[in-house]
Design a protein around this motif. Structure first.
Motif, short mmCIF file in Angstrom:
data_model
loop_
_atom_site.label_atom_id
_atom_site.label_comp_id
_atom_site.label_asym_id
_atom_site.label_seq_id
_atom_site.Cartn_x
_atom_site.Cartn_y
_atom_site.Cartn_z
N VAL A 96 -2.38 81.79 116.36
CA VAL A 96 -1.48 82.92 116.61
C VAL A 96 -1.62 83.95 115.50
CG1 VAL A 96 0.94 83.61 116.82
CG2 VAL A 96 0.15 81.52 117.93
N LEU A 97 -1.55 83.48 114.25
CA LEU A 97 -1.70 84.39 113.11
C LEU A 97 -3.09 85.01 113.08
CD1 LEU A 97 0.15 82.29 110.39
CD2 LEU A 97 0.97 84.36 111.53
N GLN A 98 -4.10 84.22 113.42
CA GLN A 98 -5.47 84.74 113.46
C GLN A 98 -5.57 85.86 114.48
OE1 GLN A 98 -8.10 83.23 111.36
NE2 GLN A 98 -8.69 85.33 111.73
N GLY A 99 -4.92 85.70 115.61
CA GLY A 99 -4.92 86.74 116.64
C GLY A 99 -4.28 88.03 116.14
N ILE A 104 -4.69 93.60 114.14
CA ILE A 104 -4.33 94.60 113.13
C ILE A 104 -5.56 95.10 112.38
CG2 ILE A 104 -3.76 93.09 111.18
CD1 ILE A 104 -1.25 94.86 110.78
N SER A 105 -6.54 94.23 112.17
CA SER A 105 -7.78 94.65 111.52
C SER A 105 -8.55 95.63 112.40
CB SER A 105 -8.67 93.45 111.20
OG SER A 105 -8.06 92.62 110.26
N LEU A 115 -7.51 94.96 105.01
CA LEU A 115 -7.08 94.06 106.09
C LEU A 115 -8.19 93.07 106.46
CD1 LEU A 115 -5.15 96.58 108.35
CD2 LEU A 115 -4.17 94.73 106.97
N PHE A 116 -9.44 93.53 106.38
CA PHE A 116 -10.56 92.63 106.69
C PHE A 116 -10.67 91.52 105.64
CE2 PHE A 116 -11.87 96.58 108.86
CZ PHE A 116 -11.96 96.08 110.15
#
Length: 177
Positions: A96-99, A104-105, A115-116
């Motif tokens: 979920v967080l990875q998504g 956002i990136s 962000l990357f």
């Protein structure tokens, strides 16, 4: 958390990350369009704001676990609890967080290249944490259960198949002494 139609959806998610799943369920963007009120966002998406508010209100209240005395638990019960509660939670939330980090990136990465790096660091940490949890599940926790069983049956001479368990930070500090 008490939510009204006048609350800003981005602020709601900031206060309780679990509400993100509710907003996603209703197709409401709380990231780039998170500056809208519940009423405005609901109206734009064709969603009943009262239904949205009711669903958020139905989220379980987060309580403190400080009243639980984990020191009194048998080790095998503690291992089960860690595996079933914490490991499952982390395993569910990493994707979920990875998504969110991917989104956002992609959306803001051109203006905020940091962000990357955050995304890459999270991916690396998530991989290490997942590997650590898998080692606990496959090696440490089964050994703890065998230790408890051996104690109850009076068996002696149980040796850990994985060497010692030590604090890696402390070990690194002693290497540099």
């Amino acid at each position: 958390m008490s939510i009204t139609k006048e609350n800003i959806i981005g602020e709601i998610v900031t206060k309780d990350y679990r509400t993100a799943a509710v907003f996603e369920k209703f197709g409401l963007d709380f990231c780039c369009n998170g500056n809208r009120t519940v009423e405005a966002a609901s109206r734009e998406a064709g969603v009943d704001p009262e239904k949205l508010i009711q669903e958020i209100a139905q989220l379980p209240q987060t309580g403190t676990t400080s009243a639980i005395n984990y020191d009194s638990w048998p080790l095998d019960l503690l291992a089960d609890y860690i595996e079933k509660k914490h490991h499952r939670y982390v395993t569910e939330k990493i994707p979920v967080l990875q998504g969110y980090l991917d989104k956002i990136s992609q959306v803001h990465g051109d203006r905020h290249p940091e962000l990357f790096e955050i995304k890459d660091l999270f991916t690396e940490c998530a991989g290490e944490l997942s590997a650590h949890m898998k080692k606990e599940e496959l090696m440490l926790f089964p050994f703890i259960r065998k230790m408890v069983e051996a104690t109850h049956s009076g068996t002696t001479g149980l040796t850990a198949p994985f060497g010692t368990v030590q604090n890696p930070v402390r070990s690194m500090m002693h290497e540099h002494d």
